[in-house]
Design a protein around this motif. Structure first.
Motif, mmCIF file in Angstrom:
data_model
loop_
_atom_site.group_PDB
_atom_site.id
_atom_site.type_symbol
_atom_site.label_atom_id
_atom_site.label_comp_id
_atom_site.label_asym_id
_atom_site.label_seq_id
_atom_site.Cartn_x
_atom_site.Cartn_y
_atom_site.Cartn_z
ATOM 1 N N GLN A 22 0.816 -1.215 0.000
ATOM 2 C CA GLN A 22 0.000 0.000 0.000
ATOM 3 C C GLN A 22 0.853 1.269 0.000
ATOM 4 N N HIS A 27 -4.348 2.841 -3.152
ATOM 5 C CA HIS A 27 -5.751 2.605 -3.500
ATOM 6 C C HIS A 27 -6.219 1.188 -3.151
ATOM 7 N N LEU A 28 -5.281 0.292 -2.865
ATOM 8 C CA LEU A 28 -5.657 -1.096 -2.567
ATOM 9 C C LEU A 28 -6.222 -1.228 -1.159
ATOM 10 N N THR A 29 -7.365 -1.874 -1.077
ATOM 11 C CA THR A 29 -7.911 -2.278 0.213
ATOM 12 C C THR A 29 -7.673 -3.775 0.329
ATOM 13 N N GLU A 31 -9.905 -5.994 0.509
ATOM 14 C CA GLU A 31 -10.879 -6.625 -0.383
ATOM 15 C C GLU A 31 -10.436 -6.564 -1.846
ATOM 16 N N THR A 32 -10.003 -5.372 -2.316
ATOM 17 C CA THR A 32 -9.593 -5.277 -3.719
ATOM 18 C C THR A 32 -8.319 -6.081 -3.967
ATOM 19 N N GLU A 35 -9.324 -9.641 -4.398
ATOM 20 C CA GLU A 35 -9.965 -9.815 -5.708
ATOM 21 C C GLU A 35 -8.930 -9.841 -6.830
ATOM 22 N N VAL A 36 -7.991 -8.906 -6.770
ATOM 23 C CA VAL A 36 -6.947 -8.845 -7.802
ATOM 24 C C VAL A 36 -6.117 -10.123 -7.796
#
Length: 143
Positions: A22, A27-29, A31-32, A35-36
């Motif tokens: 980060q 911008h990465l959480t 959750e994202t 997913e990525v």
């Protein structure tokens, strides 16, 4: 320093690697990121984490083996970041060496990465590591 490749589902991804990642990708959480990695793993995305002697994650690398017509087979580095408090301590160099080993073992001809034009300190590091600026990267925002 020890470097580990972390598979999907490894709890260290969110708790230890993500906070370092980060610093480069705010911008990465969690959750994202999950997913990525879930989708990207099927496309070859892998993550490696560097740990200091105290067991704290001090570096992260996202990477993949890519086969295409220009490079034939290459290791592409999606992300390479050293935690702010550990910079200039050899973490980036160790991660690059680790990735080079993966590249050679996979029969790659190149190790490549893109770096934002504003990241001049990173560029100095890449040039010191005998990397060359070999192309321009163009993009067009969609939507």
């Amino acid at each position: 320093m020890k470097i580990f490749d972390l598979a999907p589902g490894d709890p260290r991804l969110a708790s230890e690697l993500l906070p370092v990642l980060q610093e480069l990708r705010p911008h990465l959480t969690e959750e994202t990121f999950e997913e990525v990695y879930a989708e990207g793993h099927g496309q070859g995305l892998r993550f490696s984490a560097a740990y200091g002697d105290d067991g704290v994650c001090v570096g992260a690398a996202g990477w993949r083996i890519v086969v295409n017509t220009s490079a034939l087979r290459m290791l592409y580095v999606d992300d390479l970041v050293t935690a702010e408090g550990a910079r200039s301590g050899g973490v980036g160099q160790a991660l690059l060496a680790h990735l080079e080993e993966h590249a050679r073992a996979a029969g790659c001809h190149r190790l490549t990465l893109d770096s934002g034009t504003h990241r001049v300190h990173a560029h100095r590091f890449y040039l010191r590591e005998r990397m060359v600026i070999s192309s321009f990267h163009f993009e067009k925002q969609l939507g």
